[in-house]
Scaffold this active site. Structure first.
Site, short mmCIF file in Angstrom:
data_model
loop_
_atom_site.label_atom_id
_atom_site.label_comp_id
_atom_site.label_asym_id
_atom_site.label_seq_id
_atom_site.Cartn_x
_atom_site.Cartn_y
_atom_site.Cartn_z
N GLY A 1 -18.55 -10.17 -62.03
CA GLY A 1 -18.15 -11.15 -63.03
C GLY A 1 -17.08 -10.70 -64.00
O GLY A 1 -16.46 -11.53 -64.66
N ASP A 2 -16.85 -9.38 -64.10
CA ASP A 2 -15.79 -8.86 -64.97
C ASP A 2 -15.28 -7.56 -64.36
O ASP A 2 -15.23 -6.51 -64.99
CB ASP A 2 -16.32 -8.62 -66.38
CG ASP A 2 -15.20 -8.34 -67.39
OD1 ASP A 2 -14.04 -8.68 -67.11
OD2 ASP A 2 -15.50 -7.77 -68.46
N LEU A 3 -14.89 -7.65 -63.09
CA LEU A 3 -14.61 -6.45 -62.31
C LEU A 3 -13.13 -6.07 -62.42
O LEU A 3 -12.27 -6.59 -61.73
CB LEU A 3 -14.99 -6.69 -60.84
CG LEU A 3 -14.99 -5.45 -59.95
CD1 LEU A 3 -16.00 -4.42 -60.44
CD2 LEU A 3 -15.31 -5.84 -58.51
#
Length: 266
Positions: free
Chosen positions: A175-177
């Site tokens: 999700g926030d890679l």
């Protein structure tokens, strides 16, 4: 920050001996603490420590690397300290992300909403992927971005049924890679950190990885080949983090958003 460190030490049942601020911390405080008994741990605040703990647990269950949760309450998350000595080999990152994405959910979304600082992340479950992306990742910015951008986002959202697969496999997403959320000992990936997990199209994480840099050619070989049409969808998936950055950090990111909208043809 000392209150966070003291709370973390209390949860671990030992006296606090030393505190050091760790890099990052744009949206939360992140501290390395050393206890009087010699143990070390990472203590961090966040929008919802218990939800983040559940996300990290899900990553670990998938077989991808993530720090162990040592303790958690409503104000602080206490994590295992992992080695972070440099960027991982691209192939190792590819293998780690492939393990993450092999985990599958029943629907798109996550059991709880989350946030990037003051920007809410709506994760309500859906069986319609284009509708999920339109409503929870694009149209949710109404009232928070310039009206001209919002009109273009509305045009794009209305056409997502023609641009995105209706029911891709609901992969477990970080999700926030991006590179800053990947810890490594210089070769292998030791942990994927600071997640904002939900289940969705695996291409979302891959698009995010390419937004602020590229993981290297060995990544794709290890991860697996792209799906047909992935290149055309990249800008659609990069819009979400770009819009979040615009809201969090200001007009300096407007050009990125406009460029991605142009790449999407709107």
């Amino acid at each position: 920050m000392s209150a966070i460190a003291g709370r973390a030490a209390g949860l671990l049942g030992a006296a606090l001996a030393q505190v050091r601020t760790l890099p990052g911390g744009d949206l939360s405080d992140c501290l390395l603490i050393r206890l009087a008994d010699g143990r070390e741990a990472v203590a961090k605040s966040g929008p919802a420590p218990r939800i983040e703990a559940a996300m990290l647990a899900a990553i670990r269950v998938s077989g991808a690397p993530a720090p162990s949760v040592l303790a958690v309450d409503d104000t602080v998350l206490v994590l295992e300290r992992l080695s972070d000595a440099g960027a991982p080999a691209p192939a190792e990152l590819g293998h780690a992300v492939a393990r993450l994405h092999a985990a599958t959910g029943a629907r798109y979304g996550w059991p709880a909403d989350y946030a990037f600082g003051p920007v809410p992340i709506a994760n309500g479950g859906s069986d319609d992927w284009p509708a999920f992306w339109a409503e929870r990742r694009l149209l949710c910015h109404a009232g928070h971005v310039p009206a001209a951008l919002m009109r273009r986002l509305e045009t794009l959202a209305a056409d997502l049924g023609n641009r995105l697969p209706a029911r891709p496999r609901p992969a477990l997403l970080h999700g926030d890679l991006w590179g800053g959320n990947v810890l490594s000992d210089g070769t292998r990936v030791t942990g994927l950190i600071d997640p904002a997990c939900y289940h969705g199209h695996a291409e979302v994480d891959c698009a995010m990885l390419a937004l602020f840099g590229r993981p290297g050619p060995g990544f794709r070989e290890a991860y697996g080949p792209p799906e047909p049409g992935a290149a055309e969808r990249t800008a659609l998936y990069q819009l979400w983090p770009a819009l979040v950055h615009l809201r969090l950090f200001g007009a300096g990111y407007r050009g990125m958003v406009e460029g991605l909208l142009a790449a999407a043809g709107v």
